[in-house]
Scaffold this active site. Structure first.
Site, PDB file in Angstrom:
ATOM      1  N   ARG A 204       9.682   7.032   4.208  1.00  0.00           N
ATOM      2  CA  ARG A 204      10.357   8.521   4.338  1.00  0.00           C
ATOM      3  C   ARG A 204      10.926   8.809   5.566  1.00  0.00           C
ATOM      4  O   ARG A 204      11.709  10.655   5.936  1.00  0.00           O
ATOM      5  CB  ARG A 204       8.576   8.906   4.350  1.00  0.00           C
TER       6      ARG A 204
ATOM      7  N   ARG B 129       0.660  -1.145  -0.178  1.00  0.00           N
ATOM      8  CA  ARG B 129       0.404  -0.049  -0.197  1.00  0.00           C
ATOM      9  C   ARG B 129       0.802   1.263  -0.318  1.00  0.00           C
ATOM     10  O   ARG B 129       1.812   1.020   0.580  1.00  0.00           O
ATOM     11  CB  ARG B 129      -0.848  -0.059   0.914  1.00  0.00           C
TER      12      ARG B 129
ATOM     13  N   ASP C  67       0.978   5.808   0.187  1.00  0.00           N
ATOM     14  CA  ASP C  67       0.288   7.035   0.618  1.00  0.00           C
ATOM     15  C   ASP C  67      -0.494   7.662   0.266  1.00  0.00           C
ATOM     16  O   ASP C  67       0.010   7.341  -1.799  1.00  0.00           O
ATOM     17  CB  ASP C  67       1.038   7.389   2.370  1.00  0.00           C
TER      18      ASP C  67
END
Length: 277
Positions: free
Chosen positions: A197, A50, A52
């Protein structure tokens, strides 16, 4: 039968992968709607990882089960006919029932792009993170090597991460200068929520000189997310490739990022043959 698909998308206009309310634009929602049109029955997708809101995908892999008999060409062309321009199918394969887009994956590779100039770019604003401070890529690369290997990455996972445990194996991490930008590329067996990130945020702080090179290892050892600094923005992140066992017969991951994200370097059409495929 079970069908696997390669998916590419510009994540700027989506609220991430996971389907939500009908009025919320998500990747899963758009894909399931389009493929249901081709299959003539509801479709439920499983993805390799998945992503974001704002995160882009070049090598995303999904699978679904269907009773419809279609050619691979029909899945691609039919699916793309019902998809928006910022989301497309790149390939399709019929696979065995033991294939699973998430659990069959051997590894995943992400690329994080940083536009590193004093002034912002209108063209790169949703396709790379802007850092106006000069970044020392050698310091960033050296710091990143402290994260390579199997570790507890609790310091680099989001507070709402739902993974059962924080142990992951980073197999390769590189940081390099390319033209006006800095490219962070990292491959691991799997990633935690916001892991790339958060790594980018730590390495950028080291690249600007705000933190020492040793800080990356110190953050890792603390196993405390509150000690790791800021999470880098989503727009610089690309799911580059997902790797699977060869016996599934899936197309190889892209060797380079096509088109506008291949690199920050200028492409001289007289010197290079540009092939976005």
């Amino acid at each position: 039968m079970r069908v696997a698909l390669g998916v590419e998308y510009d994540g700027s206009g989506f609220r991430g992968w996971q389907a939500q309310r009908p009025e919320v634009r998500t990747l899963q929602g758009c894909l399931e709607h389009a493929l249901a049109k081709v299959a003539d029955h509801p479709v439920k997708l499983v993805c390799a990882g998945r992503t974001d809101a704002g995160v882009h995908g070049l090598g995303q892999v999904v699978h679904f089960d269907t009773t419809a008999v279609r050619t691979t060409r029909a899945w691609i062309l039919g699916g793309n006919a019902h998809l928006p321009s910022d989301l497309s199918l790149r390939w399709a394969r019929e696979v065995s029932n033991d294939f699973h887009a998430r659990f069959s994956a051997l590894g995943r590779r992400y690329r994080y792009l940083i536009f590193n100039q004093p002034y912002r770019s209108a063209l790169w604003q949703k396709r790379a993170t802007w850092c106006y401070q000069s970044l020392d890529t050698e310091r960033m690369h050296n710091a990143g090597q402290r994260l390579v290997g199997e570790h507890d990455f609790s310091s680099f996972r989001a507070a709402d991460c739902q993974a059962r445990h924080p142990v992951r194996e980073i197999r390769e991490l590189t940081v390099s200068q390319q033209g006006d930008g800095v490219v962070l590329e990292v491959e691991a067996n799997a990633f935690l929520h916001h892991m790339v990130r958060n790594i980018a945020g730590v390495l950028m702080a080291i690249g600007t000189g705000d933190r020492p090179v040793e800080w990356a290892g110190e953050v890792l050892a603390r196993r405390d997310r509150t000690q790791a600094g800021v999470t880098a923005p989503a727009e610089g992140l690309y799911l580059l490739a997902v790797r699977y066992p060869a016996h599934f017969g899936l197309p190889p991951p892209p060797a380079t990022i096509p088109g506008f994200v291949q690199s920050f370097e200028e492409c001289d059409p007289c010197a290079k043959a540009c092939n976005p495929a």
